[in-house]
Design a protein around this motif. Structure first.
Motif, mmCIF file in Angstrom:
data_model
loop_
_atom_site.group_PDB
_atom_site.id
_atom_site.type_symbol
_atom_site.label_atom_id
_atom_site.label_comp_id
_atom_site.label_asym_id
_atom_site.label_seq_id
_atom_site.Cartn_x
_atom_site.Cartn_y
_atom_site.Cartn_z
ATOM 1 N N ILE A 41 -15.827 7.055 7.376
ATOM 2 C CA ILE A 41 -15.965 6.575 8.758
ATOM 3 C C ILE A 41 -16.534 7.679 9.644
ATOM 4 O O ILE A 41 -17.327 7.414 10.555
ATOM 5 N N PHE A 55 -19.732 7.515 12.060
ATOM 6 C CA PHE A 55 -19.774 7.912 13.478
ATOM 7 C C PHE A 55 -20.992 8.801 13.737
ATOM 8 O O PHE A 55 -21.682 8.647 14.739
ATOM 9 N N ALA A 108 -21.123 -1.569 16.451
ATOM 10 C CA ALA A 108 -19.931 -1.943 15.674
ATOM 11 C C ALA A 108 -19.194 -0.694 15.229
ATOM 12 O O ALA A 108 -17.967 -0.583 15.350
ATOM 13 N N THR A 109 -19.937 0.276 14.720
ATOM 14 C CA THR A 109 -19.321 1.516 14.232
ATOM 15 C C THR A 109 -18.609 2.251 15.362
ATOM 16 O O THR A 109 -17.542 2.820 15.163
ATOM 17 N N LYS A 158 -16.225 -6.012 19.139
ATOM 18 C CA LYS A 158 -15.084 -6.853 18.795
ATOM 19 C C LYS A 158 -15.187 -8.188 19.526
ATOM 20 O O LYS A 158 -15.615 -8.238 20.672
ATOM 21 N N ARG A 179 -19.595 -8.918 19.730
ATOM 22 C CA ARG A 179 -20.446 -8.827 18.544
ATOM 23 C C ARG A 179 -21.762 -9.580 18.767
ATOM 24 O O ARG A 179 -22.830 -9.110 18.397
ATOM 25 N N GLU A 229 -3.328 -12.425 17.034
ATOM 26 C CA GLU A 229 -4.308 -11.557 16.367
ATOM 27 C C GLU A 229 -3.643 -10.828 15.199
ATOM 28 O O GLU A 229 -4.221 -10.736 14.106
ATOM 29 N N TYR A 279 -4.715 -10.995 11.132
ATOM 30 C CA TYR A 279 -4.989 -9.858 10.230
ATOM 31 C C TYR A 279 -3.975 -9.833 9.091
ATOM 32 O O TYR A 279 -4.296 -9.485 7.964
ATOM 33 N N LYS A 297 -1.471 -4.099 16.527
ATOM 34 C CA LYS A 297 -1.250 -5.072 17.593
ATOM 35 C C LYS A 297 0.232 -5.258 17.923
ATOM 36 O O LYS A 297 0.571 -5.999 18.847
ATOM 37 N N PHE A 357 -14.483 -10.065 11.298
ATOM 38 C CA PHE A 357 -15.158 -8.763 11.241
ATOM 39 C C PHE A 357 -14.516 -7.772 12.219
ATOM 40 O O PHE A 357 -14.613 -6.558 12.057
ATOM 41 N N ASP A 358 -13.846 -8.310 13.233
ATOM 42 C CA ASP A 358 -13.139 -7.482 14.223
ATOM 43 C C ASP A 358 -12.229 -6.456 13.572
ATOM 44 O O ASP A 358 -11.973 -5.390 14.135
ATOM 45 N N VAL A 406 -14.130 -3.340 13.221
ATOM 46 C CA VAL A 406 -14.358 -2.692 14.516
ATOM 47 C C VAL A 406 -13.063 -2.006 14.974
ATOM 48 O O VAL A 406 -13.079 -0.874 15.458
ATOM 49 N N LEU A 407 -11.933 -2.696 14.778
ATOM 50 C CA LEU A 407 -10.642 -2.106 15.145
ATOM 51 C C LEU A 407 -10.328 -0.874 14.296
ATOM 52 O O LEU A 407 -9.790 0.113 14.793
ATOM 53 N N LEU A 408 -10.673 -0.954 13.001
ATOM 54 C CA LEU A 408 -10.444 0.202 12.128
ATOM 55 C C LEU A 408 -11.258 1.397 12.616
ATOM 56 O O LEU A 408 -10.737 2.525 12.681
ATOM 57 N N ASN A 409 -12.507 1.156 12.991
ATOM 58 C CA ASN A 409 -13.346 2.234 13.537
ATOM 59 C C ASN A 409 -12.709 2.829 14.795
ATOM 60 O O ASN A 409 -12.634 4.042 14.944
ATOM 61 N N ARG A 410 -12.255 1.951 15.686
ATOM 62 C CA ARG A 410 -11.618 2.412 16.924
ATOM 63 C C ARG A 410 -10.375 3.229 16.632
ATOM 64 O O ARG A 410 -10.160 4.300 17.203
ATOM 65 N N TYR A 431 -9.531 4.767 13.911
ATOM 66 C CA TYR A 431 -9.818 6.016 13.219
ATOM 67 C C TYR A 431 -10.338 7.056 14.208
ATOM 68 O O TYR A 431 -9.983 8.230 14.146
ATOM 69 N N ALA A 454 -7.339 8.210 16.285
ATOM 70 C CA ALA A 454 -6.462 9.079 15.505
ATOM 71 C C ALA A 454 -7.113 10.446 15.282
ATOM 72 O O ALA A 454 -6.422 11.473 15.285
#
Lengths: 253, 257
Positions: free
Chosen positions: A17, A21, A211-212, A217, A221, B160, B164, B195, B238-239, B242-246, B248, B251
């Motif tokens: 990831i 980025f 998206a990345t 979301k 999208r 939500e 998931y 969430k 697919f969200d 996008v949430l995983l990217n956010r 990560y 964090a």
């Protein structure tokens, strides 16, 4: 927290990831530049004087010029680094391909062809720099100048006259270089092909980077995909207009 | 012999046969007559296996358990699509009426380095279990039952999280991804806890550790094709990616374990 845990930056850069980025952030920088570059060049339609003044401004503002050049060079290098790294990971993740190829439901040719379009665009960038920045491709067009006569800038073909004048009375004739460059069919054709592939690259690239970077979301999208198509289309129309306008005789010396 | 009724079908099946993890495999062709359109896809394979067993051949190995679309075992690629041609459908819930008389059907196992083939169509998805294990535990009070409304969760967040959490870990996302990435799976596992207040305590460490394990297992990385959520039998959006990217990114900035 264990003492041996790697630092944040290290962990980020070594993760998939993190590489994404890097791809996204450098993508923002690069697409931003391409857009501004195209918009700036639209001044060629105003007048040769406007265009040459613009070129003079860019080349004369050294912190801006070199700041931009270094930023872009670093961004391109990191973008390629991330692409190579992720490609290797992705190829290794499926060593045995499907005997019957996957049937895709959603993805686009642009998305599946990112590496190919990227390589062509890279080759084009090198050609473009050799052409208009370093002056290797058509050296006869690169050394053209304008000199200040009273209040107006006029074309001057005599090197002796140019060399005799003080530096602030001479400027590059970027407009003539531009027109003469695109009057060559091969040069124009290569710009057209490269820009078609650049537009393909961006039509997936912009949506992908949004998206990345965590934007796309829910309904965003769709917005991201529309924005991606719009930016790619805008850059395509703008950039293709230049060689076409010269070949059609709309822009001339 | 009596002729088959007009409603049954003849199929040509090309099925991946592979003795074990080490042996190379190949597609093998089988003809199957009298396939009822009302059979499930797995029942069709049961009929074929019955014939193979009676003939003294080795039956085709494939995973199945609940046969009601919630266990995620029945992993197979059918004509280039994970779980076959129908959207939001596991193989056990896919019926032969989705095929026509005379069709040729190619059946392969999931293809990904972290999903090694055990035999024929059976793959090991233990890499998914290790990603979940890397996420660790959730700190909640045990003991006496907590009042139902003690911790209020908004309707939208609850919905939500539930979306998931409906991930059954079948691996279709990986199988369908051009890069064999597991971002939708890992994203769903991270996102359903993000969430909820119950997931808050270990939020930062969880995403860092799960992504580290995902990379270690050798999954590819997402290039945003969106094939995963199209193939997902539970329609995880697919969200999740996008949430995983956010998460990560968050964090990594906070940097806590």
């Amino acid at each position: 927290m264990s003492e041996s845990s790697p630092g944040r930056m290290q962990r980020l850069l070594y993760s998939s990831i993190g590489a994404k980025f890097v791809m996204g952030v450098t993508g923002v920088i690069l697409v931003g530049f391409v857009l501004v570059h195209m918009l700036g060049n639209l001044q060629v339609y105003i007048s040769s004087d406007t265009f040459n003044s613009y070129a003079q401004l860019l080349k004369g503002t050294l912190p801006l010029l070199w700041g931009t050049r270094i930023t872009l060079l670093v961004a391109v290098a990191l973008h390629i680094w991330a692409a190579v790294r992720l490609t290797r990971v992705n190829w290794a993740a499926r060593p045995q391909r499907y005997a019957r190829p996957q049937r895709y439901a959603r993805t686009s040719y642009a998305a599946l062809f990112m590496r190919g379009s990227g390589v062509v665009v890279l080759a084009f960038i090198i050609f473009h720099l050799l052409h208009f920045t370093i002056g290797v491709v058509q050296p006869e067009n690169f050394g053209l100048h304008e000199v200040l006569r009273g209040d107006v800038w006029v074309r001057e073909t005599s090197e002796q006259v140019v060399n005799a004048l003080p530096a602030h009375h001479v400027r590059h004739d970027a407009y003539s270089m531009f027109v003469l460059g695109f009057q060559n069919w091969i040069v124009s054709a290569s710009y057209i092909v490269a820009n078609l592939l650049l537009a393909r690259h961006l039509s997936h690239g912009v949506a992908s980077m949004l998206a990345t970077l965590g934007y796309s979301k829910g309904r965003n999208r769709v917005t991201a995909e529309r924005l991606s198509a719009a930016i790619a289309g805008l850059i395509l129309v703008g950039n293709l207009s230049f060689p076409i306008a010269v070949l059609a005789g709309v822009l001339h010396l | 012999m009596s002729t088959h009724s007009a409603s049954t079908m003849k199929l040509t099946l090309r099925i991946w046969r592979q003795k074990d993890r080490k042996s190379p495999g190949a597609l093998q062709t089988y003809k199957l007559d009298a396939v009822s359109p009302d059979m499930s896809f797995l029942e069709m394979l049961d009929v074929l296996n019955d014939q193979l067993t009676r003939a003294g051949d080795d039956p085709i190995s494939f995973d199945h358990d609940c046969r009601e679309g919630i266990c995620g075992s029945c992993a197979m690629m059918i004509n280039g699509r994970a779980h076959g041609p129908r959207k939001a459908t596991t193989v056990c819930q896919l019926h032969m009426r989705s095929f026509k008389d005379g069709d040729e059907v190619t059946i392969e196992p999931w293809r990904a380095e972290p999903f090694p083939v055990i035999k024929d169509l059976s793959v090991s998805r233990s890499s998914f279990d290790r990603i979940i294990a890397a996420g660790g535990f959730v700190s909640i009070n045990t003991g006496s039952t907590v009042d139902a409304n003690a911790t209020l969760i908004g309707k939208r967040d609850a919905d939500e999280a539930m979306d998931y959490a409906s991930c059954i870990g079948c691996g279709a996302c990986v199988a369908a991804c051009p890069n064999a990435a597991a971002m939708l799976f890992t994203g769903a596992k991270v996102a359903h806890l993000v969430k909820l207040p119950q997931g808050e305590v270990e939020r930062t460490g969880r995403v860092l550790n799960m992504v580290a394990q995902m990379d270690k297992e050798g999954f590819g990385s997402c290039t945003n094709h969106g094939e995963c959520s199209e193939a997902c039998p539970k329609e995880i959006p697919f969200d999740a990616i996008v949430l995983l990217n956010r998460e990560y990114m968050r964090a990594s900035v906070l940097g806590k374990q």
